[in-house]
Motif scaffolding. Structure first.
Motif, PDB file in Angstrom:
ATOM      1  N   ALA A 100       0.971  -1.747  -0.420  1.00  0.00           N
ATOM      2  CA  ALA A 100      -0.230  -0.240  -0.038  1.00  0.00           C
ATOM      3  C   ALA A 100       0.814   1.455   0.288  1.00  0.00           C
ATOM      4  O   ALA A 100       2.038   1.104   0.787  1.00  0.00           O
ATOM      5  CB  ALA A 100      -0.702  -0.270   1.392  1.00  0.00           C
ATOM      6  N   VAL A 101       0.668   2.480  -0.956  1.00  0.00           N
ATOM      7  CA  VAL A 101       1.495   3.349  -0.960  1.00  0.00           C
ATOM      8  C   VAL A 101       0.311   4.396  -0.635  1.00  0.00           C
ATOM      9  O   VAL A 101       0.983   5.589  -0.070  1.00  0.00           O
ATOM     10  CB  VAL A 101       1.981   3.249  -2.529  1.00  0.00           C
ATOM     11  N   GLY A 102      -1.149   4.021  -0.279  1.00  0.00           N
ATOM     12  CA  GLY A 102      -1.631   5.669   0.098  1.00  0.00           C
ATOM     13  C   GLY A 102      -3.044   4.956  -0.739  1.00  0.00           C
ATOM     14  O   GLY A 102      -3.450   4.100  -1.017  1.00  0.00           O
ATOM     15  N   ARG A 103      -3.820   6.787  -1.331  1.00  0.00           N
ATOM     16  CA  ARG A 103      -5.150   6.310  -1.492  1.00  0.00           C
ATOM     17  C   ARG A 103      -6.078   7.279  -2.606  1.00  0.00           C
ATOM     18  O   ARG A 103      -4.657   7.595  -2.719  1.00  0.00           O
ATOM     19  CB  ARG A 103      -5.942   6.528  -0.329  1.00  0.00           C
ATOM     20  N   PHE A 104      -6.243   6.440  -3.418  1.00  0.00           N
ATOM     21  CA  PHE A 104      -6.761   7.378  -4.484  1.00  0.00           C
ATOM     22  C   PHE A 104      -7.896   7.986  -4.087  1.00  0.00           C
ATOM     23  O   PHE A 104      -8.920   8.087  -3.013  1.00  0.00           O
ATOM     24  CB  PHE A 104      -7.850   6.172  -5.764  1.00  0.00           C
ATOM     25  N   MET A 105      -7.548   9.463  -4.149  1.00  0.00           N
ATOM     26  CA  MET A 105      -8.667  10.952  -3.509  1.00  0.00           C
ATOM     27  C   MET A 105      -9.258  11.314  -5.207  1.00  0.00           C
ATOM     28  O   MET A 105     -10.187  12.497  -5.088  1.00  0.00           O
ATOM     29  CB  MET A 105      -7.380  11.660  -3.549  1.00  0.00           C
ATOM     30  N   SER A 106      -9.378  10.634  -6.650  1.00  0.00           N
ATOM     31  CA  SER A 106      -9.960  10.561  -7.478  1.00  0.00           C
ATOM     32  C   SER A 106     -10.495   9.528  -8.356  1.00  0.00           C
ATOM     33  O   SER A 106      -9.829   8.525  -8.340  1.00  0.00           O
ATOM     34  CB  SER A 106      -9.579  12.163  -7.592  1.00  0.00           C
ATOM     35  N   LYS A 107     -11.190   9.532  -9.424  1.00  0.00           N
ATOM     36  CA  LYS A 107     -11.641   8.263 -10.379  1.00  0.00           C
ATOM     37  C   LYS A 107     -10.682   9.397 -11.466  1.00  0.00           C
ATOM     38  O   LYS A 107      -9.867  10.462 -11.990  1.00  0.00           O
ATOM     39  CB  LYS A 107     -13.092   8.186 -10.706  1.00  0.00           C
ATOM     40  N   LYS A 108     -10.274   8.311 -12.679  1.00  0.00           N
ATOM     41  CA  LYS A 108      -9.475   8.626 -13.805  1.00  0.00           C
ATOM     42  C   LYS A 108     -10.105  10.075 -14.502  1.00  0.00           C
ATOM     43  O   LYS A 108     -11.963   9.563 -14.872  1.00  0.00           O
ATOM     44  CB  LYS A 108      -9.615   7.869 -14.466  1.00  0.00           C
ATOM     45  N   ASP A 109     -10.014  11.118 -14.670  1.00  0.00           N
ATOM     46  CA  ASP A 109     -10.416  11.745 -15.695  1.00  0.00           C
ATOM     47  C   ASP A 109     -10.763  11.639 -17.110  1.00  0.00           C
ATOM     48  O   ASP A 109      -9.791   9.939 -17.305  1.00  0.00           O
ATOM     49  CB  ASP A 109      -9.722  13.439 -15.644  1.00  0.00           C
ATOM     50  N   SER A 110     -10.341  12.241 -18.051  1.00  0.00           N
ATOM     51  CA  SER A 110     -11.241  11.447 -19.676  1.00  0.00           C
ATOM     52  C   SER A 110     -10.307  11.461 -20.617  1.00  0.00           C
ATOM     53  O   SER A 110      -9.690  10.948 -21.012  1.00  0.00           O
ATOM     54  CB  SER A 110     -12.283  13.096 -20.170  1.00  0.00           C
ATOM     55  N   ASP A 111      -8.532  11.676 -20.126  1.00  0.00           N
ATOM     56  CA  ASP A 111      -7.028  11.854 -20.157  1.00  0.00           C
ATOM     57  C   ASP A 111      -7.082  10.636 -19.293  1.00  0.00           C
ATOM     58  O   ASP A 111      -5.851  10.853 -19.780  1.00  0.00           O
ATOM     59  CB  ASP A 111      -6.350  13.292 -19.970  1.00  0.00           C
ATOM     60  N   GLY A 112      -7.296  10.036 -18.666  1.00  0.00           N
ATOM     61  CA  GLY A 112      -6.671   8.577 -18.281  1.00  0.00           C
ATOM     62  C   GLY A 112      -6.142   9.430 -16.862  1.00  0.00           C
ATOM     63  O   GLY A 112      -5.387   8.490 -16.102  1.00  0.00           O
ATOM     64  N   TYR A 113      -5.812  10.447 -15.525  1.00  0.00           N
ATOM     65  CA  TYR A 113      -5.224  11.146 -14.924  1.00  0.00           C
ATOM     66  C   TYR A 113      -6.227  10.489 -13.222  1.00  0.00           C
ATOM     67  O   TYR A 113      -7.326  11.095 -13.542  1.00  0.00           O
ATOM     68  CB  TYR A 113      -4.923  12.292 -15.485  1.00  0.00           C
ATOM     69  N   ILE A 114      -5.509  10.505 -12.403  1.00  0.00           N
ATOM     70  CA  ILE A 114      -6.522  10.411 -11.268  1.00  0.00           C
ATOM     71  C   ILE A 114      -5.041  10.601 -10.555  1.00  0.00           C
ATOM     72  O   ILE A 114      -3.922  10.984 -10.405  1.00  0.00           O
ATOM     73  CB  ILE A 114      -5.997   8.776 -11.237  1.00  0.00           C
ATOM     74  N   LYS A 115      -6.367  11.501  -9.116  1.00  0.00           N
ATOM     75  CA  LYS A 115      -5.346  11.979  -7.657  1.00  0.00           C
ATOM     76  C   LYS A 115      -5.206  11.199  -7.470  1.00  0.00           C
ATOM     77  O   LYS A 115      -6.212  10.174  -5.973  1.00  0.00           O
ATOM     78  CB  LYS A 115      -5.996  13.642  -7.092  1.00  0.00           C
ATOM     79  N   VAL A 116      -4.138  10.785  -6.515  1.00  0.00           N
ATOM     80  CA  VAL A 116      -2.960   9.517  -4.987  1.00  0.00           C
ATOM     81  C   VAL A 116      -2.313  10.576  -4.611  1.00  0.00           C
ATOM     82  O   VAL A 116      -2.150  11.221  -4.677  1.00  0.00           O
ATOM     83  CB  VAL A 116      -2.870   8.896  -5.833  1.00  0.00           C
ATOM     84  N   ALA A 117      -3.231  10.377  -3.087  1.00  0.00           N
ATOM     85  CA  ALA A 117      -1.985  10.960  -1.660  1.00  0.00           C
ATOM     86  C   ALA A 117      -1.470   9.596  -1.816  1.00  0.00           C
ATOM     87  O   ALA A 117      -1.312   8.337  -1.277  1.00  0.00           O
ATOM     88  CB  ALA A 117      -3.694  11.235  -0.803  1.00  0.00           C
ATOM     89  N   VAL A 118      -0.071   9.792  -1.273  1.00  0.00           N
ATOM     90  CA  VAL A 118       0.961   9.520  -0.962  1.00  0.00           C
ATOM     91  C   VAL A 118       1.071   8.925   0.491  1.00  0.00           C
ATOM     92  O   VAL A 118       1.468  10.533   1.235  1.00  0.00           O
ATOM     93  CB  VAL A 118       2.114   8.928  -2.097  1.00  0.00           C
ATOM     94  N   ASN A 119       1.559   8.857   1.109  1.00  0.00           N
ATOM     95  CA  ASN A 119       2.035   7.890   2.727  1.00  0.00           C
ATOM     96  C   ASN A 119       2.721   7.005   3.005  1.00  0.00           C
ATOM     97  O   ASN A 119       2.331   6.095   3.043  1.00  0.00           O
ATOM     98  CB  ASN A 119       0.662   8.474   3.628  1.00  0.00           C
ATOM     99  N   LEU A 120       4.524   7.537   2.995  1.00  0.00           N
ATOM    100  CA  LEU A 120       5.191   6.195   3.115  1.00  0.00           C
ATOM    101  C   LEU A 120       6.160   6.892   3.529  1.00  0.00           C
ATOM    102  O   LEU A 120       6.350   8.055   3.728  1.00  0.00           O
ATOM    103  CB  LEU A 120       5.903   6.087   1.308  1.00  0.00           C
ATOM    104  N   PRO A 121       7.312   5.584   5.368  1.00  0.00           N
ATOM    105  CA  PRO A 121       7.027   4.356   4.374  1.00  0.00           C
ATOM    106  C   PRO A 121       5.911   4.486   5.019  1.00  0.00           C
ATOM    107  O   PRO A 121       5.311   4.592   5.987  1.00  0.00           O
ATOM    108  CB  PRO A 121       8.317   4.271   5.528  1.00  0.00           C
ATOM    109  N   ASN A 122       5.466   2.172   4.726  1.00  0.00           N
ATOM    110  CA  ASN A 122       4.344   2.241   5.113  1.00  0.00           C
ATOM    111  C   ASN A 122       4.968   0.693   5.872  1.00  0.00           C
ATOM    112  O   ASN A 122       6.025  -0.432   5.551  1.00  0.00           O
ATOM    113  CB  ASN A 122       3.727   1.288   3.761  1.00  0.00           C
ATOM    114  N   PHE A 123       4.074   0.954   7.157  1.00  0.00           N
ATOM    115  CA  PHE A 123       5.056   0.057   7.925  1.00  0.00           C
ATOM    116  C   PHE A 123       3.933  -1.368   8.234  1.00  0.00           C
ATOM    117  O   PHE A 123       4.240  -1.954   9.254  1.00  0.00           O
ATOM    118  CB  PHE A 123       5.332   0.360   9.267  1.00  0.00           C
ATOM    119  N   ASN A 124       3.290  -1.153   7.539  1.00  0.00           N
ATOM    120  CA  ASN A 124       2.387  -2.457   7.813  1.00  0.00           C
ATOM    121  C   ASN A 124       2.471  -3.969   7.127  1.00  0.00           C
ATOM    122  O   ASN A 124       1.935  -4.925   6.571  1.00  0.00           O
ATOM    123  CB  ASN A 124       0.480  -2.117   6.515  1.00  0.00           C
ATOM    124  N   GLY A 125       3.599  -3.713   6.436  1.00  0.00           N
ATOM    125  CA  GLY A 125       4.272  -4.981   5.806  1.00  0.00           C
ATOM    126  C   GLY A 125       4.853  -5.822   7.048  1.00  0.00           C
ATOM    127  O   GLY A 125       5.138  -6.211   7.410  1.00  0.00           O
TER     128      GLY A 125
END
Length: 162
Positions: free
Chosen positions: A137-162
């Motif tokens: 897991a690197v973060g969370r999607f904050m939107s859906k894909k737009d018409s050009d295929g772009y999406i907003k992603v919130a990133v929060n690393l390092p991930n200590f869940n592994g």
């Protein structure tokens, strides 16, 4: 270009090198665990790469540079494009958000973003397998894909869940 300028870089890391060919910014880089060594800022063994995520992969962050392989005796790196020569140090975002087209599938807003196990460097809404889901897991999607295929992603690393 797979990374738009709409982004917030809360935390970046410049202690890694990229030596696995050329790459376009905006994707998830994972630790090159085979060659990783040392903790110093200029330790040449600290490498990241675009790689289809395996259950043992360690996502490091989002690549913010274009990695190129140019003949530097004939031309120079384009600083306006934020280019880095293959084998050089790269900037990796570990906290913040980006708008990128490096995504596999059609995730929806609110889903957890994982390092993709099928396409190297991409984000995905599904993990390689249930056992690896926490570590990839690197973060969370904050939107859906737009018409050009772009999406907003919130990133929060390092991930200590592994």
């Amino acid at each position: 270009m797979s990374l738009k300028s709409d982004r917030h870089e809360a935390d970046t890391d410049i202690s890694y090198f990229y030596n696995a060919g050329t790459a376009t910014r905006g994707g998830v880089v994972v630790l090159d665990a085979v060659n990783a060594s040392g903790a110093a800022m200029d330790q040449g063994g600290n490498r990241v790469q675009y790689l289809a995520a395996a259950p043992t992969s360690v996502p490091v962050g989002v690549l913010l540079n274009d990695v190129v392989n140019k003949d530097l005796t004939r031309t120079h790196l384009n600083q306006f494009k934020d280019e880095v020569q293959k084998g050089g140090k790269v900037t990796v975002m570990t906290k913040g958000y980006v708008v990128t087209s490096n995504v596999t599938g059609t995730p929806t807003a609110g889903q957890i973003a994982y390092a993709c196990d099928t396409t190297a460097g991409n984000f995905s809404a599904t993990a390689a397998n249930a056992a690896a889901s926490g570590g990839l897991a690197v973060g969370r999607f904050m939107s859906k894909k737009d018409s050009d295929g772009y999406i907003k992603v919130a990133v929060n690393l390092p991930n200590f869940n592994g």
